[in-house]
Design a protein around this motif. Structure first.
Motif, PDB file in Angstrom:
ATOM      1  N   SER A  33       0.825  -1.205   0.000  1.00  0.00           N
ATOM      2  CA  SER A  33       0.000   0.000   0.000  1.00  0.00           C
ATOM      3  C   SER A  33       0.861   1.258   0.000  1.00  0.00           C
ATOM      4  O   SER A  33       0.545   2.233  -0.684  1.00  0.00           O
ATOM      5  CB  SER A  33      -0.920  -0.009   1.220  1.00  0.00           C
ATOM      6  OG  SER A  33      -1.699   1.155   1.258  1.00  0.00           O
ATOM      7  N   LEU A  34       1.947   1.242   0.760  1.00  0.00           N
ATOM      8  CA  LEU A  34       2.851   2.390   0.772  1.00  0.00           C
ATOM      9  C   LEU A  34       3.497   2.594  -0.595  1.00  0.00           C
ATOM     10  O   LEU A  34       3.660   3.728  -1.051  1.00  0.00           O
ATOM     11  CB  LEU A  34       3.928   2.215   1.843  1.00  0.00           C
ATOM     12  CG  LEU A  34       3.445   2.301   3.299  1.00  0.00           C
ATOM     13  CD1 LEU A  34       4.585   1.969   4.244  1.00  0.00           C
ATOM     14  CD2 LEU A  34       2.882   3.680   3.587  1.00  0.00           C
ATOM     15  N   ALA A  35       3.849   1.492  -1.262  1.00  0.00           N
ATOM     16  CA  ALA A  35       4.455   1.595  -2.588  1.00  0.00           C
ATOM     17  C   ALA A  35       3.456   2.170  -3.594  1.00  0.00           C
ATOM     18  O   ALA A  35       3.813   3.027  -4.413  1.00  0.00           O
ATOM     19  CB  ALA A  35       4.940   0.226  -3.053  1.00  0.00           C
ATOM     20  N   VAL A  36       2.218   1.723  -3.519  1.00  0.00           N
ATOM     21  CA  VAL A  36       1.192   2.230  -4.438  1.00  0.00           C
ATOM     22  C   VAL A  36       0.942   3.712  -4.192  1.00  0.00           C
ATOM     23  O   VAL A  36       0.864   4.506  -5.132  1.00  0.00           O
ATOM     24  CB  VAL A  36      -0.115   1.416  -4.295  1.00  0.00           C
ATOM     25  CG1 VAL A  36      -1.269   2.095  -5.005  1.00  0.00           C
ATOM     26  CG2 VAL A  36       0.081   0.015  -4.829  1.00  0.00           C
ATOM     27  N   SER A  37       0.826   4.101  -2.936  1.00  0.00           N
ATOM     28  CA  SER A  37       0.570   5.515  -2.650  1.00  0.00           C
ATOM     29  C   SER A  37       1.767   6.381  -3.047  1.00  0.00           C
ATOM     30  O   SER A  37       1.593   7.483  -3.565  1.00  0.00           O
ATOM     31  CB  SER A  37       0.218   5.720  -1.183  1.00  0.00           C
ATOM     32  OG  SER A  37       1.305   5.418  -0.349  1.00  0.00           O
ATOM     33  N   ALA A  38       2.979   5.876  -2.849  1.00  0.00           N
ATOM     34  CA  ALA A  38       4.167   6.636  -3.263  1.00  0.00           C
ATOM     35  C   ALA A  38       4.208   6.772  -4.787  1.00  0.00           C
ATOM     36  O   ALA A  38       4.534   7.844  -5.312  1.00  0.00           O
ATOM     37  CB  ALA A  38       5.433   5.961  -2.752  1.00  0.00           C
ATOM     38  N   ALA A  39       3.871   5.704  -5.486  1.00  0.00           N
ATOM     39  CA  ALA A  39       3.860   5.757  -6.949  1.00  0.00           C
ATOM     40  C   ALA A  39       2.803   6.739  -7.442  1.00  0.00           C
ATOM     41  O   ALA A  39       3.050   7.520  -8.368  1.00  0.00           O
ATOM     42  CB  ALA A  39       3.607   4.365  -7.523  1.00  0.00           C
ATOM     43  N   ASN A  40       1.632   6.712  -6.830  1.00  0.00           N
ATOM     44  CA  ASN A  40       0.574   7.642  -7.231  1.00  0.00           C
ATOM     45  C   ASN A  40       0.987   9.089  -6.985  1.00  0.00           C
ATOM     46  O   ASN A  40       0.747   9.959  -7.827  1.00  0.00           O
ATOM     47  CB  ASN A  40      -0.726   7.337  -6.487  1.00  0.00           C
ATOM     48  CG  ASN A  40      -1.377   6.066  -6.974  1.00  0.00           C
ATOM     49  OD1 ASN A  40      -1.121   5.619  -8.086  1.00  0.00           O
ATOM     50  ND2 ASN A  40      -2.226   5.479  -6.153  1.00  0.00           N
ATOM     51  N   LYS A  41       1.609   9.346  -5.850  1.00  0.00           N
ATOM     52  CA  LYS A  41       2.056  10.714  -5.566  1.00  0.00           C
ATOM     53  C   LYS A  41       3.158  11.132  -6.524  1.00  0.00           C
ATOM     54  O   LYS A  41       3.206  12.288  -6.945  1.00  0.00           O
ATOM     55  CB  LYS A  41       2.526  10.822  -4.123  1.00  0.00           C
ATOM     56  CG  LYS A  41       1.381  10.803  -3.142  1.00  0.00           C
ATOM     57  CD  LYS A  41       1.831  11.002  -1.727  1.00  0.00           C
ATOM     58  CE  LYS A  41       0.625  10.918  -0.787  1.00  0.00           C
ATOM     59  NZ  LYS A  41       1.008  11.127   0.593  1.00  0.00           N
TER      60      LYS A  41
END
Length: 116
Positions: A33-41
């Motif tokens: 989830s942290l990786a997905v949110s970092a990628a989205n940001k």
């Protein structure tokens, strides 16, 4: 009796609410989830930077054209409408791409130099 039931149900509801909140927060803190949110940001930031850069480039081109016109008027130089527009050369030349074929899980290339 009614007071005990009320406080018991209030405690159960608070426990369910707190458990739900904690589980949601734990799911947000998993590595995936942290990786997905970092990628989205990162994607959002990239789009924002690109939009600003495009706006900046348009402003620079407009101001450059305006300044060239001012300098042309000041120096008495006028553009000749019969001249063709300047050519724009690509930054990277298009090179011929070699096709690769896969037959029976073996890769074949028509370029003989790739194997050596």
């Amino acid at each position: 009796m009614f007071r005990r039931t009320f406080w018991f149900s209030t405690g159960v509801a608070a426990g369910v609410w707190a458990t739900t909140k904690v589980n949601r927060k734990l799911k947000q803190l998993t590595p995936e989830s942290l990786a997905v949110s970092a990628a989205n940001k990162a994607i959002e930031t990239g789009h924002r930077i690109k939009d600003r850069a495009v706006g900046f480039a348009v402003d620079v081109r407009d101001n450059m054209a305006r300044r060239e016109a001012e300098l042309g008027e000041a120096l008495g130089i006028h553009e000749d409408p019969e001249l063709p527009a300047p050519r724009r050369y690509p930054a990277i030349e298009n090179r011929t791409q070699h096709k690769t074929y896969v037959i029976d899980s073996t890769t074949y290339s028509p370029n003989r130099n790739e194997d050596h």
